[in-house]
Structure formats: C-alpha cells, structure tokens
Design an enzyme around this catalytic site. Structure first.
Site: not given
Length: 438
Positions: A328-329
């Site tokens: 994520e990210c």
C-alpha cells in the site's frame, strides 16, 4: 463501568486540536482515569500520539469509509474498561464530502450517531470578542450537534483571555479553559503531517509538558462531567476487511508504519498472527507466512538503504514466487522497479512490479477512494468494493506493464481510472484500504 465521551473539534486544521487532545489524554491518565483516544478520518499519525499519551492503542473512526454498524462495533470496543473517551476531529468539525447524510466523513457525523457533545477548540490569536461569533455559529449550525463547551487556544495574555471568555459566555457557552501561546508546545511536522510519535526524540517529556499546560489551563473536572455517557448497541464486524492470511509477514520499521489500528486489531481477533520484519534491517519476510504485507510509510526517506537491502530484496522476491505480496502506498513504491528521491537520485527497488515512482517533483494526491478490485487478491475477490483513501506526494513516472490492481473512484463515485498493478502473486496500489464498501 459506563464510559463517557466527548469530541474535540475546531473550525479548521491548525487550531491546536492535536496538542490539546494529547495533553488532555496524558493529564487524565496521570489522574488515574482510564482514558482512550480516537481520531476521526483517515489519519495514521495522531492515533500514535494518543497511544503514547495513554499507554493504550489508538483508533480511527471514519463515517464515510465505515458503515454505521462497524463504527458502533469499533467504538464499543474502545469503550471497554474505559472511563473517558476523547475523540479528536480531523480538519474542521463539519468538514466532509457532500454525500449521504451521516456518511460525509466529518466528526459531526459521529456526534450525531453517538449523541456526543463537542468541546470546541478556538484559536483566538489575532482576535478577541469576534471569537464569540464563531462559537455562536457552531452552536446553531446543526441542532443535532451539541457544543458542550469552549477551550481558548493561543491566547496572548490574561486580558486577552478575559475579553474572549466574557464574549463567548454571553452567548450561553461555557469556557472551560484557556491555553496561553507557547511555542514550546508545538509538535514538529513534515510532508505527510506531524513527525510520528515513535520518531520524536523527546516524546514523553513533550507530552508531559502538554499535560502540564492542560492541567494548568483547563478545568478537567468540569470537562469530565460534560462528556456524555456512552450507551449503544455493539454493532457488527461484517464490513471489516478480513485478514489477508493466517500468518501475515508485516513490514514494520521507520519506512513502513501505516497500518490502521482497527485492521491490526480485527485481524488478530479473527485468529491471524502478525509476524513483523524490518526491511531497513535487511530482514526478509518469514517464509512460513501466508502473505507479505508492505504498508505505507516513508520509503522515500530511506530509499538508499532499501536499495542496498539485498537480503530483504532477495527474500521478498523468493516469497513472491509462491505466495501473495501486497503493498500500500509506500509499500507499492518499494514493489516497483525504481524510486527517485527528493534530490533526483534513482534507487533500484524490488522490481516485483514494473512501475517507477518519483518524489523529486512532488504533487499532492489526497482524498477518499472507492476501489473495485480487478482480480482476486488478498483484499477480496474480483468486483469487491473497498473504501479508503490516498494521501501521497509521490508520482508514477513510468506506469509499467502490469495489469491494474483496481479501478478507482473518488468519494462521490466519480471514476478516476485504473490504479496500481498486479503481476503473478504480487499486487500494490497507492490506495489505503479502510473497510468494505457499502
């Protein structure tokens, strides 16, 4: 034991809510009160400060991303064995997106849902009696949101305090405290918000200074009595994101820090085991785990060290040959082929996905997101919808050749196109998942 709760809100960001909240949490804890903190909206950093202040885990509640039954469940959990809950509002109290009633993402939604009063923090620097007009507006803007009292922040003198207090109390709102201007109470910041509590070199002494200021400036007994008793159904976990595996290898160090407390708590409650490892220490994911999870964080600050972490890179590559890896990210950035840092230096990443990202020319990407998963993944099946958000300054400078992880829409349902990538057992996206859609 029946817990009491109050929301700490303000007209805008930068009013001092976080400092007031942290100081109050520690001040009540020092008195022996079993106090817990909650932050509204998508914020990884402030719950960490709440945890440091109280010695108990923080929590996020988000009325846009979480269905009401999940909100009730998480709130009910946080009140267990607690006497007082302080809920810190994100941004301004009523700030959200224009969608269905009580699903805007604002702290005011929670005030209505849980019937909790608001402690209004007013930054009175540069004004005096005019502060009463702001308080008056808050008191009358929404009849279902109750202003319990006001705390003045950043007053310049005792005379300044008196002018503001007299004007506000004339409109019928009690002022329960006034914090004088003190630069030493300011928390340090960087591009994604406050410097995290775990990285603050003098975090405990700083929180104690905040608590000292709140003890001196605010009537804590009156504030406790203003908090409303909590009485609600327990809710449901039906909309919670299921554990992505039975044993989860979780990257956890200064580069990978952004995992929401409610996800960690729910995964463990559902029987999953979290096995942390540190890419910065050149550790690889435990091969006995079912999945490797790279959360968001600050890989751009450690790009050189991550590029040199040959053991980590070899280990995660080996893991990804047979088992799922999701990022994520910041985790998504590390799964790409390369990352350009703020100085324009390019660093080789894991190459498990084919994209490249850059922090050299920053562009803020911020907002709620609805993700429709494109293919079966650790987060759900193809077609499942998740709610969450994006908040990053990095840009994709090479989209690569991978299939998208999801198709994205904003908080109001407007299409934003494909997001992230997937290849073999590997997937990643800038999107931070909070809960199932609905």
């Amino acid at each position: 034991m029946t817990a009491r709760a109050i929301i700490i809100g303000a007209p805008r960001s930068g009013s001092g809510k976080t400092s007031v909240t942290i100081g109050l949490l520690r001040a009540f804890a020092r008195r022996g009160v079993k106090v817990r903190g909650i932050k509204t909206g998508p914020d990884y950093i402030d719950p960490g400060f709440h945890a440091f202040a109280t010695g108990t885990p923080g929590l996020n509640l988000d009325s846009w991303a979480m269905q009401p039954d999940l909100l009730r469940h998480l709130f009910s959990q946080q009140t267990e064995d607690a006497e007082l809950i302080l809920i810190e509002s994100a941004m301004g109290l009523f700030d959200g997106i224009p969608v269905a009633e009580n699903r805007t993402g604002s702290a005011a939604d929670l005030a209505r849902l849980f019937r909790i009063p608001v402690l209004l923090v007013l930054d009175v620097s540069g004004q005096s009696q005019t502060a009463a007009t702001i308080a008056h507006g808050f008191a009358h803007y929404d009849p279902d949101v109750t202003m319990g009292a006001v705390v003045l922040n950043r007053a310049g003198s005792e005379r300044h305090r008196t002018l503001c207090t007299e004007a506000i109390e004339k409109i019928g709102l009690p002022v329960v405290g006034c914090v004088l201007r003190d630069p030493s109470l300011i928390l340090p910041e960087r591009h994604l918000g406050l410097v995290q509590a775990s990285e603050h070199p003098e975090i405990d002494p700083h929180i104690d200074r905040l608590a000292d200021a709140m003890e001196k400036s605010i009537d804590l007994d009156t504030l406790f009595s203003l908090a409303a008793p909590v009485d609600m159904p327990c809710g449901s976990v039906a909309a919670a994101i299921a554990p992505p595996g039975q044993r989860i290898a979780l990257a956890e160090d200064a580069a990978f820090t952004f995992l929401y407390p409610h996800l960690r708590r729910h995964w463990r409650a559902a029987g999953a085991e979290i096995v942390p490892f540190s890419p910065l220490a050149d550790e690889a994911p435990d091969e006995s785990c079912d999945i490797c999870w790279l959360p968001g964080g600050y890989p751009e600050l450690f790009a050189g060290k991550l590029a040199d972490a040959v053991g980590f890179k070899a280990g995660i590559t080996r893991f990804a040959e047979t088992k799922p890896v999701h990022g994520e990210c910041g985790g998504y950035m590390v799964l790409g082929e390369r990352l350009e840092d703020a100085e324009g230096v390019i660093h080789a990443m894991t190459g498990l996905l084919s994209h490249a990202t850059s922090f050299a020319t920053r562009k803020m990407n911020l907002g709620y997101r609805q993700a429709t998963i494109a293919a079966d993944s650790p987060l759900g099946m193809a077609g499942d919808v998740l709610r969450g958000h994006e908040f990053h300054y990095a840009r994709v400078i090479d989209p690569g050749r991978d299939q998208p992880f999801a198709h994205m829409a904003d908080g109001q349902g407007r299409p934003l196109g494909p997001s992230g990538g997937r290849r073999g057992f590997v997937s990643g996206t800038f999107f931070h998942a909070i809960a199932k859609g609905g």
